[in-house]
Design a protein around this motif. Structure first.
Motif, PDB file in Angstrom:
ATOM      1  N   TYR A 215       6.095  -6.579   3.830  1.00 56.64           N
ATOM      2  CA  TYR A 215       5.124  -7.135   4.783  1.00 56.64           C
ATOM      3  C   TYR A 215       5.219  -6.598   6.205  1.00 56.64           C
ATOM      4  O   TYR A 215       4.361  -6.895   7.027  1.00 56.64           O
ATOM      5  CB  TYR A 215       5.305  -8.661   4.845  1.00 56.64           C
TER       6      TYR A 215
ATOM      7  N   GLY B 268      -6.989 -12.931  -1.422  1.00 56.49           N
ATOM      8  CA  GLY B 268      -6.396 -11.633  -1.748  1.00 56.49           C
ATOM      9  C   GLY B 268      -5.265 -11.770  -2.753  1.00 56.49           C
ATOM     10  O   GLY B 268      -5.136 -10.971  -3.680  1.00 56.49           O
TER      11      GLY B 268
ATOM     12  N   MET C 252      -5.318 -10.231  -6.346  1.00 62.16           N
ATOM     13  CA  MET C 252      -4.476  -9.043  -6.183  1.00 62.16           C
ATOM     14  C   MET C 252      -5.285  -7.969  -5.461  1.00 62.16           C
ATOM     15  O   MET C 252      -5.388  -6.830  -5.938  1.00 62.16           O
ATOM     16  CB  MET C 252      -4.000  -8.521  -7.543  1.00 62.16           C
TER      17      MET C 252
ATOM     18  N   LEU D  37      -6.341  -6.129  -1.639  1.00 66.55           N
ATOM     19  CA  LEU D  37      -6.053  -5.940  -0.215  1.00 66.55           C
ATOM     20  C   LEU D  37      -7.340  -5.601   0.549  1.00 66.55           C
ATOM     21  O   LEU D  37      -7.292  -5.252   1.717  1.00 66.55           O
ATOM     22  CB  LEU D  37      -5.013  -4.824  -0.016  1.00 66.55           C
TER      23      LEU D  37
HETATM   24  C1  HEM Z   1      -0.830   0.075  -7.798  1.00 63.44           C
HETATM   25  C2  HEM Z   1      -0.780  -1.153  -7.381  1.00 63.44           C
HETATM   26  C3  HEM Z   1       0.459  -1.988  -7.220  1.00 63.44           C
HETATM   27  C4  HEM Z   1       1.744  -1.773  -7.635  1.00 63.44           C
HETATM   28  C5  HEM Z   1       2.306  -0.596  -8.424  1.00 63.44           C
HETATM   29  C6  HEM Z   1       2.515  -2.918  -7.190  1.00 63.44           C
HETATM   30  C7  HEM Z   1       3.860  -3.096  -7.415  1.00 63.44           C
HETATM   31  C8  HEM Z   1       4.595  -4.200  -7.037  1.00 63.44           C
HETATM   32  C9  HEM Z   1       5.982  -4.407  -7.327  1.00 63.44           C
HETATM   33  C10 HEM Z   1       6.880  -3.439  -8.095  1.00 63.44           C
HETATM   34  C11 HEM Z   1       6.331  -5.612  -6.800  1.00 63.44           C
HETATM   35  C12 HEM Z   1       7.689  -6.298  -6.919  1.00 63.44           C
HETATM   36  C13 HEM Z   1       8.625  -5.771  -5.890  1.00 63.44           C
HETATM   37  C14 HEM Z   1       9.947  -6.514  -5.923  1.00 63.44           C
HETATM   38  O1  HEM Z   1       9.998  -7.731  -6.189  1.00 63.44           O
HETATM   39  O2  HEM Z   1      10.943  -5.859  -5.627  1.00 63.44           O
HETATM   40  C15 HEM Z   1       5.160  -6.157  -6.179  1.00 63.44           C
HETATM   41  C16 HEM Z   1       5.120  -7.362  -5.522  1.00 63.44           C
HETATM   42  C17 HEM Z   1       4.001  -7.907  -4.965  1.00 63.44           C
HETATM   43  N1  HEM Z   1       2.734  -7.372  -4.977  1.00 63.44           N
HETATM   44 FE1  HEM Z   1       2.208  -5.577  -5.729  1.00 63.44          FE
HETATM   45  N2  HEM Z   1       1.704  -3.771  -6.527  1.00 63.44           N
HETATM   46  C18 HEM Z   1       0.436  -3.232  -6.529  1.00 63.44           C
HETATM   47  C19 HEM Z   1      -0.686  -3.770  -5.945  1.00 63.44           C
HETATM   48  C20 HEM Z   1      -0.739  -4.967  -5.304  1.00 63.44           C
HETATM   49  C21 HEM Z   1      -1.931  -5.486  -4.660  1.00 63.44           C
HETATM   50  C22 HEM Z   1      -3.307  -4.813  -4.602  1.00 63.44           C
HETATM   51  C23 HEM Z   1      -1.596  -6.677  -4.114  1.00 63.44           C
HETATM   52  C24 HEM Z   1      -2.561  -7.519  -3.369  1.00 63.44           C
HETATM   53  C25 HEM Z   1      -2.370  -8.740  -2.946  1.00 63.44           C
HETATM   54  C26 HEM Z   1      -0.180  -6.922  -4.428  1.00 63.44           C
HETATM   55  C27 HEM Z   1       0.552  -8.025  -4.060  1.00 63.44           C
HETATM   56  C28 HEM Z   1       1.886  -8.208  -4.297  1.00 63.44           C
HETATM   57  C29 HEM Z   1       2.626  -9.345  -3.846  1.00 63.44           C
HETATM   58  C30 HEM Z   1       2.080 -10.523  -3.052  1.00 63.44           C
HETATM   59  C31 HEM Z   1       3.959  -9.167  -4.249  1.00 63.44           C
HETATM   60  C32 HEM Z   1       5.135 -10.100  -4.002  1.00 63.44           C
HETATM   61  C33 HEM Z   1       5.875  -9.646  -2.783  1.00 63.44           C
HETATM   62  C34 HEM Z   1       7.005 -10.612  -2.453  1.00 63.44           C
HETATM   63  O3  HEM Z   1       7.902 -10.774  -3.285  1.00 63.44           O
HETATM   64  O4  HEM Z   1       6.982 -11.192  -1.362  1.00 63.44           O
HETATM   65  N3  HEM Z   1       0.293  -5.848  -5.150  1.00 63.44           N
HETATM   66  N4  HEM Z   1       4.126  -5.283  -6.327  1.00 63.44           N
END
Ligand code: HEM
Length: 166
Positions: A76, A93, A97, A99
């Motif tokens: 963030y 959002g 999922m 942005l």
């Molecule tokens: C190609 C697209 C995306 C990939 C490969 C991806 C990958 C990831 C991964 C691997 C995590 C877990 C990280 C961890 O816990 O160490 C994560 C967490 C997260 N992702 Fe994504 N993501 C993608 C798109 C998005 C989009 C478009 C959103 C829009 C809201 C999103 C929102 C989140 C949120 C809110 C978390 C939780 C973060 C937290 O633990 O505070 N992601 N994502």
């Protein structure tokens, strides 16, 4: 020589024992720290915590609950992948999922059942599980025209205790 070492060990043991019991006394008589009070955030106030300034906490609201996501700086912080979500209520959002700036709003009008379920999953299993709650958005309590938001029930709020001032 061995006797000297034994004496040194005994002295060290006595010293550690004395320190430990002093620490225990200190703990026993100190009142439990009060939980940090929750705050009410207007939109401009929440916008101050968008991760742009070094050292400033980073806040993100979901479903009107404001979380301190500073420990997730790698997600963030300034320049991080989900920086667009912070400093505001990004409920839509998170549900979709997405942005897309048009989705970075509290507004959940027209979301599908699946998106609403996903929102609740992330709310409970990511935000509530990982991050401290620091307050609520003013919109959660009052509607835009200043009338009370009848969906807001203080007693349903996490951290709420009937003895606390809200
Ligand atoms: C190609 C697209 C995306 C990939 C490969 C991806 C990958 C990831 C991964 C691997 C995590 C877990 C990280 C961890 O816990 O160490 C994560 C967490 C997260 N992702 Fe994504 N993501 C993608 C798109 C998005 C989009 C478009 C959103 C829009 C809201 C999103 C929102 C989140 C949120 C809110 C978390 C939780 C973060 C937290 O633990 O505070 N992601 N994502």
């Amino acid at each position: 020589m061995a006797g000297g070492r034994r004496l040194a060990a005994a002295l060290l043991g006595a010293l550690l024992g004395a320190l430990l019991s002093a620490a225990q006394r200190e703990l026993r008589f100190r009142p439990a720290p009060a939980e940090a009070p929750v705050r009410l955030f207007t939109e401009p106030e929440l916008a101050r915590y968008a991760g742009q300034q070094e050292g400033q906490p980073i806040y993100l609201a979901v479903k009107g609950v404001v979380f301190d996501v500073t420990s997730g700086k790698e997600f963030y912080g300034k320049g991080a992948p989900y920086n667009a979500l912070v400093g505001k209520d990004s409920t839509r959002g998170v549900a979709k999922m997405s942005l897309d700036p048009a989705d970075l709003t509290h507004d959940i009008t027209g979301l599908t059942e699946e998106e609403l379920k996903s929102l609740d999953d992330i709310f409970n299993n990511v935000y509530k599980a990982k991050y401290p709650i620091v307050g609520y958005t003013s919109r959660r309590i009052l509607n835009e025209d200043g009338s009370p938001n009848l969906d807001f029930k203080p007693e349903d709020q996490p951290h709420f205790s009937i003895k606390d001032e809200f």
